[in-house]
Design a protein around this motif. Sequence first.
Motif, PDB file in Angstrom:
ATOM      1  N   THR A 734     -24.776  12.186 -12.531  1.00 11.16           N
ATOM      2  CA  THR A 734     -23.764  11.771 -11.703  1.00 11.16           C
ATOM      3  C   THR A 734     -24.174  10.159 -11.398  1.00 11.16           C
ATOM      4  O   THR A 734     -25.242   9.484 -11.769  1.00 11.16           O
ATOM      5  CB  THR A 734     -23.966  12.560 -10.371  1.00 11.16           C
ATOM      6  N   SER A 737     -27.836   9.693 -10.227  1.00 12.14           N
ATOM      7  CA  SER A 737     -28.904  10.173 -11.153  1.00 12.14           C
ATOM      8  C   SER A 737     -29.533   9.238 -11.829  1.00 12.14           C
ATOM      9  O   SER A 737     -29.105   7.764 -11.887  1.00 12.14           O
ATOM     10  CB  SER A 737     -28.109  11.091 -12.287  1.00 12.14           C
ATOM     11  N   ASN A 768     -20.234   8.180 -16.354  1.00 15.72           N
ATOM     12  CA  ASN A 768     -21.203   8.647 -15.467  1.00 15.72           C
ATOM     13  C   ASN A 768     -21.619   7.581 -14.312  1.00 15.72           C
ATOM     14  O   ASN A 768     -21.828   7.727 -13.146  1.00 15.72           O
ATOM     15  CB  ASN A 768     -22.396   9.140 -16.065  1.00 15.72           C
ATOM     16  N   CYS A 770     -24.434   6.263 -14.008  1.00 14.83           N
ATOM     17  CA  CYS A 770     -25.630   6.359 -13.498  1.00 14.83           C
ATOM     18  C   CYS A 770     -26.577   5.308 -13.892  1.00 14.83           C
ATOM     19  O   CYS A 770     -26.272   4.491 -14.773  1.00 14.83           O
ATOM     20  CB  CYS A 770     -26.243   7.790 -13.962  1.00 14.83           C
TER      21      CYS A 770
END
Length: 886
Positions: A734, A737, A768, A770
């Motif tokens: 995510t 992360s 993502n 991230c």
Amino acid sequence: MTDPTAQAPGAPPVPHQDYRAVDRTLLTPMMQHYVSLKEQHPQAILLYRLGDFYEVFFQDAVLMSRELELVLTGKEAGKQIGRVAMAGIPHHALDRYCAQLVEKGYAVAVCDQMEDAATAKGLVKREVTRVVTPGTVLEEGMLTARKNNFLVAIVPSGSLTSGADQAIKHWGLAYADVSTGEFLTTQLDSPEQLSQELMRLSPSEILLPVDAPDFVGLLRPGEGAGRLPDYLPRNFCYTLRSQSPFAMTQARQRLLATFGVHSLEGYGCEHLPLAVRAAGGLLEYLADTQKQTQLPLQPLSTYTVSAYLVLDPQTRRNLELTQTVRDGTFHGSLLWALDRTRTAMGGRALRRWLLQPLLNVEPIAQRQATIQELVEDGHLREALQSLLDGIYDLERLAGRAGSGTANARDLVALAHSLGKLPELTVCVRQAQSLLLQRLQQVPVELEQLGQTLKASLVDSPPLYLTEGNLIRDGVDPSLDALRAAAAQDVEWIKNLEESERARSGIPTLKVSYNGTFGYYISISRSRSAQAPPDYIRKQTLVNEERYITPELKEREARILTTQRELQSLEYEIFSALRTEVGQHVSAIRAVALALASADVLCGLAEVAVYRHYCRPQIGQDRALVIENGRHPVVEQSLPTGLFVPNSVQLGLEQQADLMILTGPNMSGKSTYLRQIGLIQLMAQIGSFVPAERATLGVCDRIFTRVGAVDDLATGQSTFMVEMNETANILNHATAHSLVLLDEIGRGTATFDGLSIAWAVAEYLAGENRCRTVFATHYHELNELASLLPNVANFQVTVQELADEIVFLHSVQPGGADRSYGIEVGRLAGLPPTVIARAKQVMAQIDAHSTIAVGLRTCNLPDAARVTARRPRSRDQLNMFEAADER
């Protein structure tokens, strides 16, 4: 090495090795009893007490002789049966041999004599008093001091019959450490979560309900092919149980009865049926194995995995949290680098903290505040650690006392530890942090208990409780009177030799004792004619005659009777003390928990002081800013000052989320990746970190993909393992992360690998979003920084000299265009001719390769598309462009 199938010299062969293959009615009464007990515990090795030995028969004897390298012999089991296989161990060596068997994954049923053989009529009464399994160990010598010994029970939402496991969506999990009393349960939403929890807990034994009418058996590590679902790790010991103890009604009733409550609302699991079933089934198993022993477990606690930072098994392995990747040793792990704890319970707590970092900023800040105080107040830290040095393992001492298995040495250790508590309260009286203030108020009853134990028990009691000499003088008037009487008789014996020499006129006369004949008077054969007339000849030897007198036998009887009464009374007094300790188990464990936390925080403060760590700023944003960070393990392994620190800045507004990191092998890319992950993890356990400054947002997960490994057991190649792990990252990462990737795509052909690496990096930055450090030798990926605004290029620099390169280990902005692989090969010792030829081939490739790149012309996915692109440098290589277009 002893042959485990060897027979005793001269013994006839042993034909019978399976108790199920003999007619029980033809066995001797003792062997009939043995077989009946064995049928009740078919999964365990049955140790049957016979005098001073524990004996095993039939197939258990064959198995134990093989595993423990014992001589296999035989025993007559009946006139028509003949001899059956037998092996044995001395009763005083039970713990040692049990430990070896349990370590190998076996269960052991201990059958003890319940009455004195000398007074028994007929067959001595024997019962199985305990079943020792890998997850139910209590004995100190069978446990690892600084690691929990967890027993886990897992319950699926559906059946585990063939093919049905694919439909299981939820799992209940409960775990307990019977030595410390910890007892927790949770409910999990996927096999992945289940596997992660099992790997985190690293249990010694896992209970698994199966579709069977009764106990099925025990699968030791490595076994279970075809009997376990594919997603369950094979490196654990599984005990297969019937479904009935895990049924909701039975499990819930077991929990209610154990804790004496009418509802499970107070434990947080009333509406978590799978968690309740797992916890109840675990308690049922403990009742089956512990027999009459009552284990003082702590009240059940319900937790959720979403409350902690998620670390998958690959990340725990790659970051080397508790053991190294290369050889699986403790030395060289993060735990090794940080563990300065002074107690076993502190060591266990630090291990738990590392494997379960926090997500909530408040408790992280509380731990940081305590470390800050201990860093600034060196006198407090040193004084507290000095006191902790003198405290034994209160958690496990309390557990053994509460279960009735503690010996006198355990209670002496407990008394010594409780005696330190008043000093601890004085030591932390001025402490400001909440976690240290817990030690400012120690229950008065524990201080009094410590005083009672110290006043009652001798300083150095014997190991075995039946030997006496446990209780101090002045504790019990009856005990003192018996001791006085025994002392008088012993004194009479001491004076007997002198008086008999005078009476008989034999100067060489001696009064002696042995276990067979008791007390006796010995006279040499040449002087035997001078023996007084009231001497009664007891034994004739080559050089002496042995005698007794009526008065000597009377005194001996009195001494032996008094000794038995003394031992019995001492054991009775000791048992009362142990019972009293058992009534304070909860209070002792509460203090132990506070001590363990203080121990961990003192150790982390000590590391922070001597390794110059800083206090990181922790928030809920996505910041990952580390100034001059260092690898906590590598730094300790190098001489002071040699480690080169490096910085990182990701996740800030208008800043990069993904770093493309290029540079040669051996330059430190993997170390850089790992140190970022370790600093983030250390911050989330509340520790200071190896950096000059750090500002870190809380991570929900840390993912790593570092190094290559085959999974030959499942037929997966290195590249397949790499792709599986990469897919897991892409599907679960995510925006909060942290992803650390090293050499994605290197396990396949160059074009395939580069294409996969490009797509993965693009997905992480676009989909993502991230925070990611992407280390690679594909220099073409540097192009991404000109296409995506949240991607930045960095390189690990080198210095090129005339005939060598120097690795500077410094991470700087910009992308590298060479990997210096041939130079690394030279440093590794490849023959000069190989190095020369490799340079020729490289020159040809550079001159004639058609690899140029058209990656810029590839359409980016919508999530990664940007409206403003940076100018493209004209010298950027273009891969996929045709050769005639170059």
